[in-house]
Design a protein around this motif. Structure first.
Motif, PDB file in Angstrom:
ATOM      1  N   TYR A 298       0.728  -1.230  -0.471  1.00 47.96           N
ATOM      2  CA  TYR A 298      -0.140  -0.359  -0.106  1.00 47.96           C
ATOM      3  C   TYR A 298       1.160   1.260   0.157  1.00 47.96           C
ATOM      4  CZ  TYR A 298       1.075   0.188   4.694  1.00 47.96           C
ATOM      5  OH  TYR A 298       1.684   0.416   5.875  1.00 47.96           O
ATOM      6  N   VAL A 299       0.698   2.705  -0.671  1.00 42.99           N
ATOM      7  CA  VAL A 299       1.250   3.698  -0.371  1.00 42.99           C
ATOM      8  C   VAL A 299      -0.154   4.760   0.162  1.00 42.99           C
ATOM      9  CG1 VAL A 299       2.089   5.843  -1.593  1.00 42.99           C
ATOM     10  CG2 VAL A 299       2.790   2.931  -2.234  1.00 42.99           C
ATOM     11  N   VAL A 300      -0.235   5.095   1.054  1.00 45.90           N
ATOM     12  CA  VAL A 300      -1.229   6.430   0.991  1.00 45.90           C
ATOM     13  C   VAL A 300      -0.321   8.038   1.517  1.00 45.90           C
ATOM     14  CG1 VAL A 300      -3.184   7.364   2.968  1.00 45.90           C
ATOM     15  CG2 VAL A 300      -3.115   4.430   1.996  1.00 45.90           C
ATOM     16  N   ASN A 301      -0.463   8.836   0.937  1.00 42.34           N
ATOM     17  CA  ASN A 301      -0.150  10.413   1.177  1.00 42.34           C
ATOM     18  C   ASN A 301      -1.660  11.661   1.008  1.00 42.34           C
ATOM     19  OD1 ASN A 301       1.211  12.630  -0.624  1.00 42.34           O
ATOM     20  ND2 ASN A 301       2.709  11.730   0.559  1.00 42.34           N
ATOM     21  N   GLY A 302      -0.953  12.336   2.079  1.00 41.02           N
ATOM     22  CA  GLY A 302      -1.590  13.520   1.681  1.00 41.02           C
ATOM     23  C   GLY A 302      -0.928  14.452   2.200  1.00 41.02           C
ATOM     24  N   THR A 303      -1.944  15.587   0.988  1.00 43.30           N
ATOM     25  CA  THR A 303      -0.506  16.859   0.898  1.00 43.30           C
ATOM     26  C   THR A 303      -1.719  18.580   1.190  1.00 43.30           C
ATOM     27  OG1 THR A 303       1.125  16.016  -0.514  1.00 43.30           O
ATOM     28  CG2 THR A 303       0.736  18.308   0.311  1.00 43.30           C
ATOM     29  N   TYR A 304      -1.080  19.028   2.327  1.00 42.13           N
ATOM     30  CA  TYR A 304      -2.024  20.614   2.366  1.00 42.13           C
ATOM     31  C   TYR A 304      -0.850  21.749   1.459  1.00 42.13           C
ATOM     32  CZ  TYR A 304      -4.489  24.503   2.917  1.00 42.13           C
ATOM     33  OH  TYR A 304      -4.641  26.476   2.947  1.00 42.13           O
ATOM     34  N   ASN A 305      -1.214  22.382   0.494  1.00 36.75           N
ATOM     35  CA  ASN A 305       0.144  23.220   0.007  1.00 36.75           C
ATOM     36  C   ASN A 305      -0.876  24.657  -0.012  1.00 36.75           C
ATOM     37  OD1 ASN A 305       2.934  23.448  -0.961  1.00 36.75           O
ATOM     38  ND2 ASN A 305       1.572  24.772  -1.782  1.00 36.75           N
ATOM     39  N   TYR A 306      -0.869  25.557   0.883  1.00 41.68           N
ATOM     40  CA  TYR A 306      -0.849  27.151   0.454  1.00 41.68           C
ATOM     41  C   TYR A 306       0.240  28.048   0.394  1.00 41.68           C
ATOM     42  CZ  TYR A 306      -2.701  30.766   1.990  1.00 41.68           C
ATOM     43  OH  TYR A 306      -2.998  33.409   2.120  1.00 41.68           O
ATOM     44  N   THR A 307       0.093  28.807  -0.961  1.00 42.92           N
ATOM     45  CA  THR A 307       1.033  29.279  -0.875  1.00 42.92           C
ATOM     46  C   THR A 307       0.217  31.222  -0.121  1.00 42.92           C
ATOM     47  OG1 THR A 307       1.403  28.231  -3.204  1.00 42.92           O
ATOM     48  CG2 THR A 307       2.244  30.652  -3.163  1.00 42.92           C
ATOM     49  N   GLY A 308       0.977  31.972  -0.141  1.00 38.84           N
ATOM     50  CA  GLY A 308       0.967  33.100   0.277  1.00 38.84           C
ATOM     51  C   GLY A 308       0.878  34.152  -0.945  1.00 38.84           C
ATOM     52  N   VAL A 309       0.272  35.348  -0.643  1.00 39.45           N
ATOM     53  CA  VAL A 309       0.052  36.777  -1.487  1.00 39.45           C
ATOM     54  C   VAL A 309       1.306  36.487  -2.383  1.00 39.45           C
ATOM     55  CG1 VAL A 309       0.206  39.077  -1.720  1.00 39.45           C
ATOM     56  CG2 VAL A 309      -1.089  38.090  -0.168  1.00 39.45           C
ATOM     57  N   LEU A 310       1.505  36.894  -3.281  1.00 45.29           N
ATOM     58  CA  LEU A 310       2.895  36.440  -4.679  1.00 45.29           C
ATOM     59  C   LEU A 310       3.326  38.049  -4.767  1.00 45.29           C
ATOM     60  CD1 LEU A 310       1.915  33.739  -6.815  1.00 45.29           C
ATOM     61  CD2 LEU A 310       3.569  33.281  -4.902  1.00 45.29           C
ATOM     62  N   LYS A 311       4.590  38.118  -4.322  1.00 44.58           N
ATOM     63  CA  LYS A 311       4.789  39.370  -5.052  1.00 44.58           C
ATOM     64  C   LYS A 311       5.884  39.744  -5.879  1.00 44.58           C
ATOM     65  CE  LYS A 311       3.641  42.125  -0.656  1.00 44.58           C
ATOM     66  NZ  LYS A 311       3.787  42.672   0.468  1.00 44.58           N
ATOM     67  N   ASP A 312       6.355  40.765  -6.782  1.00 43.34           N
ATOM     68  CA  ASP A 312       7.023  40.631  -7.630  1.00 43.34           C
ATOM     69  C   ASP A 312       8.486  41.250  -7.223  1.00 43.34           C
ATOM     70  OD1 ASP A 312       6.385  43.603  -6.837  1.00 43.34           O
ATOM     71  OD2 ASP A 312       5.918  43.780  -9.599  1.00 43.34           O
ATOM     72  N   ALA A 313       9.156  41.493  -8.044  1.00 44.48           N
ATOM     73  CA  ALA A 313      10.428  42.467  -7.117  1.00 44.48           C
ATOM     74  C   ALA A 313      10.688  43.651  -7.223  1.00 44.48           C
ATOM     75  CB  ALA A 313      11.673  42.797  -8.738  1.00 44.48           C
ATOM     76  N   LYS A 314       9.418  44.551  -7.014  1.00 43.74           N
ATOM     77  CA  LYS A 314       9.635  45.805  -6.930  1.00 43.74           C
ATOM     78  C   LYS A 314       8.599  45.639  -5.197  1.00 43.74           C
ATOM     79  CE  LYS A 314      10.518  48.147 -10.649  1.00 43.74           C
ATOM     80  NZ  LYS A 314      11.765  48.324 -10.485  1.00 43.74           N
ATOM     81  N   GLY A 315       8.357  44.380  -5.247  1.00 43.12           N
ATOM     82  CA  GLY A 315       6.966  44.513  -4.419  1.00 43.12           C
ATOM     83  C   GLY A 315       5.602  44.475  -4.536  1.00 43.12           C
ATOM     84  N   ASN A 316       4.868  44.774  -5.669  1.00 40.99           N
ATOM     85  CA  ASN A 316       4.163  44.494  -5.750  1.00 40.99           C
ATOM     86  C   ASN A 316       3.075  43.287  -5.740  1.00 40.99           C
ATOM     87  OD1 ASN A 316       3.921  47.413  -7.265  1.00 40.99           O
ATOM     88  ND2 ASN A 316       5.049  46.327  -8.757  1.00 40.99           N
ATOM     89  N   VAL A 317       1.536  43.525  -5.126  1.00 42.84           N
ATOM     90  CA  VAL A 317       1.576  42.092  -5.218  1.00 42.84           C
ATOM     91  C   VAL A 317       0.490  41.759  -6.594  1.00 42.84           C
ATOM     92  CG1 VAL A 317      -0.709  41.337  -4.721  1.00 42.84           C
ATOM     93  CG2 VAL A 317       0.232  42.627  -2.882  1.00 42.84           C
ATOM     94  N   ASN A 318       1.028  39.903  -6.716  1.00 45.13           N
ATOM     95  CA  ASN A 318       0.711  39.732  -8.078  1.00 45.13           C
ATOM     96  C   ASN A 318      -0.629  38.542  -8.155  1.00 45.13           C
ATOM     97  OD1 ASN A 318       2.719  40.410  -9.378  1.00 45.13           O
ATOM     98  ND2 ASN A 318       4.235  38.624  -9.878  1.00 45.13           N
TER      99      ASN A 318
END
Length: 800
Positions: A298-318
């Motif tokens: 058997y193989v069992v796997n569970g994953t949760y991935n949360y990505t925060g706010v993404l920003k560009d190199a100048k700090g603007n929100v993407n």
């Protein structure tokens, strides 16, 4: 028209769920530490005879993730210290094979005795990938040295390394696979074609792509935590059928651990923007269990991935449409296998993938070529965009002990897939606001038989033959109930045969044929209104559209010398691609008058692989043609499929250098260009949706300690400027010029001991201010978004 496919009811309290996940993780760790000693004690007492040992390279470096297989069918992999243990064996002679990508396969004979633990060690020589066994190219296990086509493989180790940099499988593939377009930092893989054509994506052979209406979400349909390896077969392939004009990406899921009754991996990590960290914190939790108990595994796997706010190199929100900022990903996977005897196996698996964006920001369009689109605080009135769900269920039976030394592999599968597009306040293709979703439901059966043969001194070989049955039902509707694309119900029955002949010891000849017999049923429908009171709608009488085609393939490879291992191949591909786009823009009242002929692709390729001491080199040149393509062109503000002759050509080069046990160096370069021929004979360049700019990659690996791996990675996308502005002084959709991009990524992996390991990754190491390829060629204000700034990930794993 009633909806034939519905979303699953989902009502998730995200904050509550995150708390529950963290609590569950804590108790899982407590349970693991308390039980691991007991479990191992039970394993030692219940196991049969064992073969144990280590695997190193010629410089004494311990090798992890090496696959060890014995002739009785049992297998294992080396851990981070290069150790392995194959348990449950019987007394007597055993043949043990050790294989790892980048090294020559070695086989040893060993006599298992009643001393319980028979010790053996392997020293692997560096080499090219031609000793690696793959299953996708010929729908059966075979060595790369026998495959007359270009193949790229990502191992579990490669994936884990790239996971430290970016957990999106679309980004991982875009950064590593020559000929595949780079990721667009979105939840879609739009523009991520393979050699200028659409690719067929599979999970353990289950099709994920929706060729009847391409939603461009098929690459990102599972989490890397459940992937054992990825096999990428490039160029048209007639052995798989609909949608494989550019090639195949087959995600092969993890196999059970063979030498333990209970084992697992607990991983958790954090990530965020280094230069502008506010609100960018994201995290990842993954828990897996695996084992073998007698005849069950058997193989069992569970994953949760949360990505925060993404920003560009100048700090603007993407906060681009269909972006990955504030995105929640869930992946649940289970696989159960039963071996009634050493010759047969039954496997059942299930995978659920969900990835949606619920953001506190809305996208404020910029000005293409001048200023970027950025995110500002606001509320999106639409439903969460992304993949609300993707279900895969598979049951398969394998038997390698049939008459005439034949083997059988039969699989039945179900796939249910919903792709939610972004909310549009004012639609161009329909009247008023709206939000569309593509709904696809597939069920199918795949039968594969393999029979070896020998004909005197002429040669020997094998015949692979079988039958594919697929029912694909796809539509595209608006969430308010309007129908954008009617239900397309396809049944495809395709018998095939593939002959493999070993000639004069070192020539491998392959030739095959496949007959496509497909029918698509469409009921009476009305195209969607573009004005009030049904204005602009066309009534179309439904019917049945037949598709019949015979496709061929042939290839020759010469594998005597490692220094030069050349191949030649020809293969045809079959696709009913973008039928939905054709139907939704129909202006005729009957199906018979709508141009819906299939796309038959001819792929010609020549290439070679070479091993020159410490250097591995591969190269390939290809030409891909089709008399009727489906190039999407901006016509009056709409992307319309053009049924024109197409010609695509390009080349790929890869090189890897293994200096010693500390230093490695590698690079690749891929180039593709394509043109379509218009009715007047004029040949025009194909736009960015199909043709990616040149791509170069390189890496420098350094291993100062046996427990520490460092790698610097470089990804370069070149420039491509093929189109002029139109009469309105603007570039048409997907015809914008692309400027060169240089990105550096860094990955580090440290093994604290046999159980604990840590990973560090940095994406866009130099905080480069850039626009991704798709943002440039799309030439649309709302999609003119900068790439992400420097993002760091820190991961910790515990193996037990």
């Amino acid at each position: 028209m009633p909806h034939l496919i519905h979303n699953l009811p989902v009502d998730l309290n995200i904050r509550s769920l995150r708390g529950q996940l963290l609590t569950s993780l804590f108790f899982s760790l407590v349970f693991i530490f308390c039980q691991s000693a007991v479990v191992r004690g039970q394993e030692r007492s219940s196991a049969g005879l064992s073969i144990v040992g280590t695997v190193t390279d010629v410089d004494g470096r311990l090798l992890s993730n090496v696959t060890l297989t014995v002739n009785s069918g049992k297998s294992s992999q080396t851990d981070d210290q290069g150790k392995f243990s194959i348990n449950g064996l019987s007394e007597g002679a055993q043949r043990v094979t050790a294989s790892l990508v980048g090294y020559q396969t070695e086989t040893r004979e060993v006599q298992v005795t009643t001393d319980r633990n028979t010790k053996i060690s392997f020293v692997l020589q560096t080499g090219n990938d031609l000793s690696e066994v793959i299953i996708t190219a010929g729908r059966k296990p075979e060595s790369l040295k026998d495959v007359p086509s270009s193949v790229s493989i990502l191992t579990a180790r490669d994936i884990k390394e790239q996971l430290n940099v970016n957990p999106s499988i679309a980004a991982i593939l875009g950064n590593t696979i020559p000929g595949l377009g780079t990721s667009n930092n979105k939840a879609t893989n739009s523009g991520q074609t393979l050699r200028g054509r659409q690719v067929l994506v599979l999970i353990d052979g289950i099709p994920q792509s929706t060729p009847l209406m391409n939603g461009s979400r098929d690459i990102r349909t599972l989490d890397p935590a459940v992937i054992e390896r990825v096999e990428v077969i490039k160029g048209a392939t007639s052995i798989y059928g609909n949608g494989s004009a550019g090639g195949i990406i087959n995600f092969i899921t993890k196999k059970p651990v063979a030498d333990r009754a209970f084992s697992g991996t607990t991983s958790m990590g954090f990530n965020g923007n280094l230069a502008h960290p506010s609100n960018t914190l994201g995290y990842r939790i993954s828990q897996g269990f695996s084992g073998t108990v007698n005849k069950f595994s058997y193989v069992v796997n569970g994953t949760y991935n949360y990505t925060g706010v993404l920003k560009d190199a100048k700090g603007n929100v993407n906060s681009q449409p269909d972006g990955l900022g504030e995105n929640s990903l869930y992946n649940a996977f289970a696989k159960l296998a039963y071996k009634p005897n050493e010759h047969s196996e039954i496997v059942a698996s299930y995978n659920l993938f969900r990835s949606v964006q619920q953001t506190d920001y809305i996208n404020v369009p910029g000005k293409y070529g001048m200023s970027p689109s950025i995110g500002v605080k606001g509320e999106d009135p639409g439903e969460a965009a992304g993949t609300p769900y993707n279900h895969n269920a598979l049951i398969s039976y394998r038997n390698n002990n049939l008459p005439l030394a034949s083997s059988l592999d039969v699989s039945a599968y179900l796939n249910s897939f919903v792709s939610m597009n972004r909310y549009v306040e004012k639609g161009t293709a329909w009247f008023g606001p709206g939000q569309t979703k593509i709904q696809s439901y597939k069920k199918g059966l795949r039968l594969t038989l393999n029979t070896p043969w020998k004909l005197g001194d002429f040669g020997q070989g094998e015949l692979t033959y079988g039958l594919d049955l697929l029912n694909d039902r796809t539509n595209q509707v608006l969430t308010d109930g309007r129908v954008y694309i009617p239900d397309m119900d396809m049944i495809n029955l395709a018998p095939y045969a593939q002959l493999n002949v070993d000639l004069m010891t070192n020539f491998v000849l392959k030739a095959g044929i496949r007959y496509e017999n497909a029918k698509v049923k469409v009921k009476d429908f009305n195209t969607i209104a573009t004005g009030d009171n049904g204005a602009g709608s066309t009534a179309v009488t439904g019917g049945e559209i037949p598709y019949n085609a015979t496709t061929f393939n042939a290839g020759l490879r010469y594998n005597k010398y490692d220094i030069f291992n050349p191949f030649l191949s020809f293969s045809q591909g079959f696709a009913i691609n973008e039928l939905g786009r054709i139907l939704r823009r129909a202006t005729s009242s009957t199906l018979e008058s709508i141009a819906t002929d299939p796309i038959i692709t001819n792929n010609y390729e020549a290439g070679f692989s070479s091993r020159l001491g410490i250097v591995n080199l591969t190269a390939a040149y290809y030409i891909s043609t089709s008399n009727l393509g489906a190039n999407l062109v901006d016509v009056g503000g709409f992307l319309v499929a053009q049924r024109e002759p197409e010609r695509i050509q390009g080349y790929e080069i890869t090189a890897d250098v293994y200096f010693n046990n500390k230093w490695t160096l590698g690079a690749s370069y891929s180039y593709v260009e394509g043109k379509a021929e218009q009715e007047d004979g004029a040949k025009v360049y194909m736009n960015g949706l199909r043709i990616a700019p040149p791509k170069a990659t390189a890496y420098l690996g350094y291993r100062p300690l046996t427990s520490l791996d460092l790698k610097l990675l470089w990804v370069n996308t070149g420039s491509r400027d093929r189109f002029d502005v139109r009469a309105n002084n603007l570039y048409a959709n997907s015809e914008g010029p692309v400027k060169q991009i240089n990105l550096f990524n860094f990955s580090a992996a440290y093994r604290l001991n046999t159980q604990w390991s840590a990973g560090l990754g940095v994406e866009n190491l130099l905080n480069n201010d850039y626009y991704p390829v798709v943002s440039q060629y799309r030439a649309i204000d709302a999609e003119y978004v900068r790439g992400n700034g420097t993002t760091m990930s820190l991961n910790l794993s515990y193996n037990f």
